[in-house]
Scaffold this motif. Structure first.
Motif, PDB file in Angstrom:
ATOM      1  N   LEU A 123       0.829  -1.237  -0.058  1.00 56.00           N
ATOM      2  CA  LEU A 123       0.103  -0.072   0.217  1.00 56.00           C
ATOM      3  C   LEU A 123       0.934   1.115  -0.175  1.00 56.00           C
ATOM      4  O   LEU A 123       2.113   1.266   0.327  1.00 56.00           O
ATOM      5  CB  LEU A 123      -0.925   0.134   1.283  1.00 56.00           C
ATOM      6  N   THR A 124       0.347   2.313  -0.342  1.00 56.28           N
ATOM      7  CA  THR A 124       0.944   3.752  -0.339  1.00 56.28           C
ATOM      8  C   THR A 124       0.468   4.644   0.632  1.00 56.28           C
ATOM      9  O   THR A 124      -0.659   4.358   1.253  1.00 56.28           O
ATOM     10  CB  THR A 124       0.832   4.511  -1.744  1.00 56.28           C
ATOM     11  N   PRO A 125       1.249   5.642   1.131  1.00 57.09           N
ATOM     12  CA  PRO A 125       0.473   6.366   2.174  1.00 57.09           C
ATOM     13  C   PRO A 125      -0.765   7.067   1.840  1.00 57.09           C
ATOM     14  O   PRO A 125      -1.340   7.448   2.769  1.00 57.09           O
ATOM     15  CB  PRO A 125       1.559   7.333   2.217  1.00 57.09           C
ATOM     16  N   SER A 126      -1.355   6.968   0.623  1.00 60.12           N
ATOM     17  CA  SER A 126      -2.547   7.514   0.333  1.00 60.12           C
ATOM     18  C   SER A 126      -3.535   6.577   1.083  1.00 60.12           C
ATOM     19  O   SER A 126      -4.876   7.188   0.912  1.00 60.12           O
ATOM     20  CB  SER A 126      -2.878   7.731  -1.119  1.00 60.12           C
ATOM     21  N   CYS A 127      -3.240   5.446   1.646  1.00 58.04           N
ATOM     22  CA  CYS A 127      -4.395   4.687   2.143  1.00 58.04           C
ATOM     23  C   CYS A 127      -4.725   5.139   3.559  1.00 58.04           C
ATOM     24  O   CYS A 127      -5.817   4.718   4.109  1.00 58.04           O
ATOM     25  CB  CYS A 127      -3.846   3.299   2.314  1.00 58.04           C
ATOM     26  N   GLN A 128      -4.221   6.113   4.192  1.00 57.90           N
ATOM     27  CA  GLN A 128      -4.227   6.582   5.404  1.00 57.90           C
ATOM     28  C   GLN A 128      -5.680   7.293   5.518  1.00 57.90           C
ATOM     29  O   GLN A 128      -6.009   8.199   4.661  1.00 57.90           O
ATOM     30  CB  GLN A 128      -3.326   7.385   6.067  1.00 57.90           C
ATOM     31  N   GLN A 129      -6.496   7.084   6.522  1.00 62.06           N
ATOM     32  CA  GLN A 129      -7.932   7.545   6.601  1.00 62.06           C
ATOM     33  C   GLN A 129      -8.022   7.829   7.977  1.00 62.06           C
ATOM     34  O   GLN A 129      -7.772   6.946   9.076  1.00 62.06           O
ATOM     35  CB  GLN A 129      -8.957   7.034   6.154  1.00 62.06           C
ATOM     36  N   PHE A 130      -7.926   9.315   8.580  1.00 63.04           N
ATOM     37  CA  PHE A 130      -8.331   9.732   9.922  1.00 63.04           C
ATOM     38  C   PHE A 130      -9.778   9.970  10.158  1.00 63.04           C
ATOM     39  O   PHE A 130     -10.580  10.646   9.551  1.00 63.04           O
ATOM     40  CB  PHE A 130      -7.375  10.620  10.133  1.00 63.04           C
ATOM     41  N   GLY A 131     -10.175   9.461  11.233  1.00 62.33           N
ATOM     42  CA  GLY A 131     -11.612   9.792  11.819  1.00 62.33           C
ATOM     43  C   GLY A 131     -11.823   9.534  13.148  1.00 62.33           C
ATOM     44  O   GLY A 131     -10.970   8.733  13.841  1.00 62.33           O
ATOM     45  N   VAL A 132     -12.686  10.092  13.896  1.00 61.37           N
ATOM     46  CA  VAL A 132     -12.922   9.792  15.143  1.00 61.37           C
ATOM     47  C   VAL A 132     -14.364   9.081  15.471  1.00 61.37           C
ATOM     48  O   VAL A 132     -15.389   9.450  15.058  1.00 61.37           O
ATOM     49  CB  VAL A 132     -13.039  11.197  16.022  1.00 61.37           C
ATOM     50  N   VAL A 133     -14.074   7.875  16.068  1.00 63.42           N
ATOM     51  CA  VAL A 133     -15.223   6.932  16.412  1.00 63.42           C
ATOM     52  C   VAL A 133     -16.052   7.521  17.488  1.00 63.42           C
ATOM     53  O   VAL A 133     -15.609   7.750  18.583  1.00 63.42           O
ATOM     54  CB  VAL A 133     -14.874   5.665  16.457  1.00 63.42           C
ATOM     55  N   ALA A 134     -17.239   7.585  17.590  1.00 56.69           N
ATOM     56  CA  ALA A 134     -18.141   8.118  18.828  1.00 56.69           C
ATOM     57  C   ALA A 134     -17.961   7.188  19.809  1.00 56.69           C
ATOM     58  O   ALA A 134     -17.662   5.763  19.658  1.00 56.69           O
ATOM     59  CB  ALA A 134     -19.571   7.990  18.254  1.00 56.69           C
ATOM     60  N   ASN A 135     -17.715   7.743  21.074  1.00 62.77           N
ATOM     61  CA  ASN A 135     -17.593   7.129  22.315  1.00 62.77           C
ATOM     62  C   ASN A 135     -16.240   6.044  22.210  1.00 62.77           C
ATOM     63  O   ASN A 135     -16.442   4.823  22.724  1.00 62.77           O
ATOM     64  CB  ASN A 135     -18.788   6.280  22.469  1.00 62.77           C
ATOM     65  N   GLY A 136     -15.219   6.799  21.492  1.00 61.35           N
ATOM     66  CA  GLY A 136     -14.013   5.882  21.315  1.00 61.35           C
ATOM     67  C   GLY A 136     -13.031   5.760  22.646  1.00 61.35           C
ATOM     68  O   GLY A 136     -13.541   6.362  23.414  1.00 61.35           O
ATOM     69  N   PRO A 137     -12.142   5.142  22.565  1.00 56.97           N
ATOM     70  CA  PRO A 137     -11.442   5.133  23.641  1.00 56.97           C
ATOM     71  C   PRO A 137     -10.461   6.380  24.129  1.00 56.97           C
ATOM     72  O   PRO A 137     -10.376   7.346  23.232  1.00 56.97           O
ATOM     73  CB  PRO A 137     -10.221   4.004  23.350  1.00 56.97           C
ATOM     74  N   LYS A 138     -10.352   6.735  25.362  1.00 56.25           N
ATOM     75  CA  LYS A 138      -9.590   7.749  25.729  1.00 56.25           C
ATOM     76  C   LYS A 138      -8.333   7.624  26.614  1.00 56.25           C
ATOM     77  O   LYS A 138      -7.851   8.231  27.041  1.00 56.25           O
ATOM     78  CB  LYS A 138     -10.559   8.766  26.813  1.00 56.25           C
ATOM     79  N   THR A 139      -8.020   6.345  26.360  1.00 52.26           N
ATOM     80  CA  THR A 139      -6.686   5.851  26.869  1.00 52.26           C
ATOM     81  C   THR A 139      -5.609   5.244  25.835  1.00 52.26           C
ATOM     82  O   THR A 139      -6.438   4.767  24.892  1.00 52.26           O
ATOM     83  CB  THR A 139      -6.778   5.015  27.915  1.00 52.26           C
ATOM     84  N   ALA A 140      -4.468   5.067  25.625  1.00 56.21           N
ATOM     85  CA  ALA A 140      -3.860   4.742  24.856  1.00 56.21           C
ATOM     86  C   ALA A 140      -2.562   3.919  25.395  1.00 56.21           C
ATOM     87  O   ALA A 140      -2.054   4.156  26.585  1.00 56.21           O
ATOM     88  CB  ALA A 140      -3.005   5.574  23.817  1.00 56.21           C
ATOM     89  N   LEU A 141      -2.027   2.756  24.932  1.00 50.28           N
ATOM     90  CA  LEU A 141      -0.963   1.911  25.364  1.00 50.28           C
ATOM     91  C   LEU A 141       0.123   2.622  24.546  1.00 50.28           C
ATOM     92  O   LEU A 141       0.332   2.471  23.300  1.00 50.28           O
ATOM     93  CB  LEU A 141      -0.968   0.473  24.976  1.00 50.28           C
ATOM     94  N   VAL A 142       1.031   3.137  25.338  1.00 53.17           N
ATOM     95  CA  VAL A 142       2.215   4.135  24.757  1.00 53.17           C
ATOM     96  C   VAL A 142       3.484   2.825  24.922  1.00 53.17           C
ATOM     97  O   VAL A 142       3.616   2.522  26.139  1.00 53.17           O
ATOM     98  CB  VAL A 142       2.416   5.493  25.283  1.00 53.17           C
ATOM     99  N   THR A 143       4.467   2.800  24.150  1.00 51.73           N
ATOM    100  CA  THR A 143       5.508   1.921  24.187  1.00 51.73           C
ATOM    101  C   THR A 143       6.527   2.524  24.805  1.00 51.73           C
ATOM    102  O   THR A 143       7.493   1.853  25.309  1.00 51.73           O
ATOM    103  CB  THR A 143       5.778   1.240  22.858  1.00 51.73           C
ATOM    104  N   ASP A 144       6.693   3.723  24.772  1.00 55.04           N
ATOM    105  CA  ASP A 144       7.858   4.584  25.469  1.00 55.04           C
ATOM    106  C   ASP A 144       7.515   5.508  26.670  1.00 55.04           C
ATOM    107  O   ASP A 144       8.009   6.707  26.802  1.00 55.04           O
ATOM    108  CB  ASP A 144       8.423   5.362  24.207  1.00 55.04           C
TER     109      ASP A 144
END
Length: 230
Positions: free
Chosen positions: A101-122
């Motif tokens: 795939l190429t970078p044009s495949c990226q799609q950004f959007g916000v899912v309603a009631n989505g998560p408010k925490t993230a697992l950060v590796t650093d």
């Protein structure tokens, strides 16, 4: 041959007059590094660099006061941190997972009631760097904020890397050594400065430290040699 020597001497003299003082040398070097790093930041696809997603999420959490996060079992360097939903939902880019795939495949959007925490590796890294590059997320929480964060990080690293030729000048008065050092470190430093992560900052700091230590040892050796002569 004489014309070539004269031309090179003229160029060298002009450069020395332009950046003869320490502040000018630092500013000119920092500006050149920043321009190269900023160019790389702009042309590189969003989140293409290693761990950029995690870096963005940790930076957004740190500037909002979540400095340490919650520990993760069996992952000593990872943390769970509170992040704005639009950034918490970020995942490794599609073109990294599937190289067809190429970078044009990226799609950004916000899912309603989505998560408010993230697992950060650093998450175990010092929050100082993240507190600086995370500032743009206080104004913009869209995924595209990564570009502003890259440019801010590039400026920070460029200011530090700009001290490298200053340190070289303090160690040696040979003008060519300053330019040779900058050319030698440029590829790695520019890549690290143009993407998000502490690697570029650590590299610039390491080079600066080793040159400074080398200058200190040379100074001690010269002092000892002078005392023996006396």
């Amino acid at each position: 041959m004489s014309l070539a020597k004269y031309t090179w001497a003229s160029i060298r003299d002009a450069l020395e007059r332009t950046i003869c003082t320490v502040p000018r040398l630092w500013l000119v070097s920092s500006a050149l590094i920043f321009l190269l790093a900023a160019s790389w930041s702009v042309v590189m696809p969003y989140f293409a660099a290693n761990q950029e997603v995690s870096t963005v999420q940790r930076a957004a959490a740190v500037v909002r006061g979540d400095l340490l996060g919650d520990a993760v079992k069996d992952q000593p360097f990872a943390r769970i941190q509170e992040v704005p939903p639009s950034l918490a939902q970020l995942k490794p880019p599609c073109f990294v997972i599937d190289q067809k795939l190429t970078p044009s495949c990226q799609q950004f959007g916000v899912v309603a009631n989505g998560p408010k925490t993230a697992l950060v590796t650093d998450g175990a890294e010092s929050p100082a760097y993240y507190a600086v590059i995370g500032l743009p997320t206080l104004v913009d929480t869209s995924p595209q904020v990564v570009l502003l964060m890259r440019l801010l990080g590039a400026a920070l690293i460029a200011l530090l890397a700009g001290l490298i030729p200053v340190a070289v000048r303090a160690v040696s008065r040979r003008g060519w050594l300053e330019y040779a050092t900058m050319i030698a470190i440029t590829p790695a430093v520019v890549y690290g400065a143009g993407t998000l992560g502490v690697d570029g900052l650590l590299l610039a700091a390491s080079v600066l430290l080793w040159i400074s230590l080398g200058g200190l040892l040379i100074g001690v050796a010269r002092s000892a040699y002078t005392r023996n002569l006396l």
